[in-house]
Scaffold this motif. Structure first.
Motif, short mmCIF file in Angstrom:
data_model
loop_
_atom_site.label_atom_id
_atom_site.label_comp_id
_atom_site.label_asym_id
_atom_site.label_seq_id
_atom_site.Cartn_x
_atom_site.Cartn_y
_atom_site.Cartn_z
N GLN A 146 31.44 47.18 25.76
CA GLN A 146 31.89 45.81 26.09
C GLN A 146 32.46 45.77 27.50
O GLN A 146 32.12 44.88 28.29
CB GLN A 146 33.01 45.39 25.13
CG GLN A 146 32.55 44.90 23.81
CD GLN A 146 33.73 44.53 22.91
OE1 GLN A 146 34.84 45.05 23.08
NE2 GLN A 146 33.48 43.67 21.95
N HIS B 89 24.48 40.86 21.61
CA HIS B 89 25.63 40.25 20.93
C HIS B 89 26.82 40.11 21.90
O HIS B 89 27.44 39.05 22.00
CB HIS B 89 25.99 41.17 19.76
CG HIS B 89 27.16 40.73 18.96
ND1 HIS B 89 27.03 39.86 17.90
CD2 HIS B 89 28.46 41.03 19.06
CE1 HIS B 89 28.24 39.66 17.39
NE2 HIS B 89 29.12 40.36 18.08
N LEU C 100 23.49 45.40 20.19
CA LEU C 100 24.91 45.25 20.51
C LEU C 100 25.09 44.54 21.85
O LEU C 100 25.93 43.66 22.00
CB LEU C 100 25.57 46.63 20.60
CG LEU C 100 26.07 47.23 19.29
CD1 LEU C 100 26.40 48.70 19.48
CD2 LEU C 100 27.30 46.47 18.80
N GLY D 259 28.57 39.56 11.86
CA GLY D 259 29.32 39.91 13.08
C GLY D 259 29.17 41.37 13.45
O GLY D 259 29.57 41.78 14.53
N ILE D 260 28.59 42.17 12.53
CA ILE D 260 28.40 43.59 12.85
C ILE D 260 26.98 43.74 13.37
O ILE D 260 26.01 43.66 12.62
CB ILE D 260 28.61 44.47 11.59
CG1 ILE D 260 30.03 44.30 11.09
CG2 ILE D 260 28.30 45.92 11.91
CD1 ILE D 260 30.36 45.11 9.87
N ALA D 261 26.88 43.93 14.69
CA ALA D 261 25.54 44.07 15.27
C ALA D 261 25.06 45.50 15.11
O ALA D 261 25.86 46.44 15.12
CB ALA D 261 25.59 43.67 16.73
N VAL E 247 31.88 51.20 21.18
CA VAL E 247 31.47 49.81 21.46
C VAL E 247 32.44 49.14 22.44
O VAL E 247 32.03 48.34 23.28
CB VAL E 247 31.36 49.01 20.15
CG1 VAL E 247 30.82 47.61 20.43
CG2 VAL E 247 30.46 49.72 19.17
N ARG E 248 33.73 49.51 22.35
CA ARG E 248 34.67 48.88 23.27
C ARG E 248 34.33 49.23 24.71
O ARG E 248 34.40 48.38 25.61
CB ARG E 248 36.11 49.27 22.94
CG ARG E 248 37.09 48.53 23.83
CD ARG E 248 38.53 48.75 23.50
NE ARG E 248 38.89 48.24 22.20
CZ ARG E 248 39.26 49.00 21.18
NH1 ARG E 248 39.29 50.31 21.33
NH2 ARG E 248 39.60 48.47 20.04
N ASN F 137 37.93 55.86 18.23
CA ASN F 137 38.43 54.62 18.84
C ASN F 137 37.27 53.77 19.34
O ASN F 137 36.31 54.30 19.91
CB ASN F 137 39.34 54.93 20.03
CG ASN F 137 40.70 55.41 19.59
OD1 ASN F 137 41.12 56.50 19.91
ND2 ASN F 137 41.37 54.61 18.79
N GLY F 138 37.39 52.46 19.09
CA GLY F 138 36.41 51.52 19.63
C GLY F 138 35.09 51.47 18.87
O GLY F 138 34.14 50.84 19.33
N THR F 139 35.03 52.09 17.69
CA THR F 139 33.76 52.08 16.96
C THR F 139 33.57 50.79 16.16
O THR F 139 32.45 50.44 15.78
CB THR F 139 33.67 53.26 15.98
OG1 THR F 139 34.92 53.39 15.32
CG2 THR F 139 33.30 54.55 16.69
N GLY F 140 34.68 50.10 15.85
CA GLY F 140 34.56 48.85 15.10
C GLY F 140 35.31 48.90 13.77
O GLY F 140 34.95 48.17 12.84
N LYS F 141 36.36 49.71 13.70
CA LYS F 141 37.09 49.82 12.41
C LYS F 141 37.75 48.50 12.04
O LYS F 141 37.72 48.08 10.89
CB LYS F 141 38.16 50.94 12.51
CG LYS F 141 37.55 52.32 12.74
CD LYS F 141 38.58 53.40 12.67
CE LYS F 141 39.57 53.35 13.81
NZ LYS F 141 38.97 53.53 15.15
N GLU F 142 38.32 47.83 13.06
CA GLU F 142 38.98 46.56 12.76
C GLU F 142 37.95 45.52 12.31
O GLU F 142 38.21 44.72 11.41
CB GLU F 142 39.75 46.07 13.98
CG GLU F 142 40.67 44.94 13.62
CD GLU F 142 41.27 44.24 14.82
OE1 GLU F 142 41.45 44.89 15.86
OE2 GLU F 142 41.54 43.04 14.68
N LEU F 143 36.79 45.59 12.94
CA LEU F 143 35.70 44.67 12.57
C LEU F 143 35.31 44.89 11.10
O LEU F 143 35.07 43.93 10.36
CB LEU F 143 34.52 44.95 13.49
CG LEU F 143 33.33 44.00 13.42
CD1 LEU F 143 33.74 42.60 13.84
CD2 LEU F 143 32.22 44.50 14.34
#
Ligand code: ATP
Length: 480
Positions: free
Chosen positions: A393, A356, A353, A171-173, A389-390, A202-208
């Protein structure tokens, strides 16, 4: 008894009984003529005794099927019983009323013998409209439940697939060196119980990253419980994390489990951990050290087995230096740090990205966009992506909505590609000018609020008094 009429020789002598029953009763002699009709039958059909007595009554109450097609007497089970002396029970037919309407009926046709000789038939019937109606409602409800269940099953499959996609390392592109190293770190630490601190803008994918850590661990069949520490006031956050007893505070109308309890045997993800108040930080420290806590309003100690992952877009060490974050907690969290690189440092990941993101957008928007044009990709790669990334998107979603073809041209891009040459050629400004610009931008962003958690001083990581004196020195005032 006036209602029971005609020849009743083969019926029980007690006519009171026949009058009292709720079922309709017809008696037939061997010629198929009605010899009695009870009051319940009269009520149900509207046919009165004088209408039917002595007559061959199939044509009155039984002349057609429910769909209106003719029903001949020689097919009628009641008349068949008259011929062969065999009892029958029917529940899929209708009887017709005198007024031309019909009702679904359940009836039995029973042969009556005297001295071994068949002498007639008794038909006992009841109106089963209510029963049919209930059956129909049940069938409809069942069909609805089945449809809903199918819908839920397919939604569940979709969500599971999406989750697997989100949470597996696939899931990490991105295949830049920076992302490759980060995935390596995730794989190394995922299956340990070590606390992980994920840092990045922010929005780099930390939660991912947090999802990946959970999904690749032995705890993956247990819950991953997330808490956004910035979303709650410090009092609410405490009850959110630790739960509360009924009546612990105004509004606590029932006992509630906190996220720590919900995450038992799973993973607890504390997002925006820097936003915890100092008081909440001490409580968190205790849970991490002792793996136990109390619900708000309770003295009972609860023990939990959790794996902790924390994330922050702040430089936590700086927050420690500013006295905003406890140093001991920082060291407890920073057991295994993972840094998520900003998108501007890995612009080569953008094509992957974007592909994806497009596949998700196609699903979400019902579009069939296949790719992004070369020109479009060039535009995307020429931007610095402060929202990471956010932001990518969001830009692609807007672009996909506006686009008509299968190839995204990125014509509508609101972003202005930063031309490195232009930046180089721009006339240099002094440090004081740069500082003034930056402070003004931040103040505008905060609506000129200086202090407090949403104030410019916090964003600039400065004490409010320092910011005020800088503003004075640089002559920064709010334009009217
Ligand atoms: N490498 C990546 N591959 C695919 N999707 C990504 C990647 N990085 C981020 N995303 C997507 O970008 C969005 C933002 O990511 P995420 O929420 O994980 O960022 P974050 O760093 O936690 O943001 P914030 O600090 O604002 O909470 C999510 O939809 C996520 O799935």
């Amino acid at each position: 008894m006036t209602h029971v009429a005609g020849y009743t020789g083969f019926l029980p002598e007690n006519k009171l009984l026949l009058n009292a029953v709720k079922e309709g009763i017809y008696g037939f002699d061997l010629d198929g003529n009605a010899v009695f009709i009870n009051p319940a039958a009269e009520q149900m059909t509207g046919w009165q005794t004088q209408d039917l007595l002595g007559k061959n009554i199939h044509d009155c109450h039984h002349h057609s099927h429910a769909d209106g097609s003719p029903y001949h007497q020689h097919d009628c089970p009641i008349y068949s019983t008259l011929k062969d002396g065999i009892a029958r029970e029917i529940d899929h037919e209708v009887f017709w009323r005198k007024d031309g309407s019909s009702f679904p009926v359940h009836y039995t046709s029973t042969p009556v013998y005297k001295s071994g000789q068949l002498i007639g038939v008794v038909a006992i019937f009841r109106d089963i409209s209510m029963q049919k109606h209930t059956e129909q409602s049940l069938r409809e409800a069942l069909a609805q439940v089945q449809a809903l269940s199918e819908q839920l099953t397919s939604e569940n499959h979709y969500l599971q697939a999406e989750l697997a996609d989100k949470s597996g390392s696939v899931g990490i592109a991105g295949s830049s060196l920076a992302i490759g190293q980060m995935i390596q770190q995730i794989k190394l630490v995922a299956n340990t119980n070590s606390t992980v601190l994920i840092c990045g803008e922010n929005g780099t994918g930390k939660e991912l990253v947090a999802r990946n850590l959970h999904q690749l661990s032995d705890r993956k069949s247990k819950p991953l419980v997330s808490v956004n520490c910035a979303a709650f006031s410090s009092t609410l956050l405490e009850s959110e994390l630790f739960g509360h007893e009924k009546g612990a505070f105004t509004g606590a109308t029932s006992r509630r489990k906190g996220r720590f309890e919900l995450a038992h045997q799973g993973t607890l993800f504390l997002d925006e951990v820097a936003e915890l108040s100092l008081e909440a930080q001490s409580k968190l420290l205790r849970v991490i050290q002792e793996q136990e806590f109390e619900r708000v309003g309770s003295s009972e100690t609860i023990q939990v087995d959790i794996r902790l992952i924390a994330a922050s877009h702040y430089d936590l060490l700086k927050r420690v230096e500013q006295g905003l974050f406890r140093m001991d907690l920082y060291y407890r969290l920073n057991v295994f740090p993972i840094h998520v690189p900003p998108l501007r440092d890995r612009l080569e990941d953008i094509p992957e990205l974007a592909t994806h993101i497009l596949s998700h957008l196609n699903h979400k928007l019902g579009k069939k966009i296949e790719a992004i044009s070369k020109q479009g990709l060039k535009k995307l790669a020429g931007y610095q992506w402060p929202g990471n990334v956010r932001e990518l998107q969001n830009v692609l979603e807007r672009e996909a909505i506006l686009s008509q073809g299968n190839i995204l041209q990125c014509q509508h891009l609101a972003i202005t590609a930063s031309d490195p040459q232009k930046v180089d050629k721009a006339s240099p400004i002094t440090l004081a000018e740069a500082e003034t610009q930056h402070i003004r931008q931040t103040l505008n962003h905060c609506n000129w609020r200086i202090s407090g958690p949403n104030g410019a001083a916090t964003l600039l990581a400065l004490p409010a008094s320092t910011l005020r004196s800088k503003m004075k020195k640089l002559g920064i005032i709010k334009s009217p």
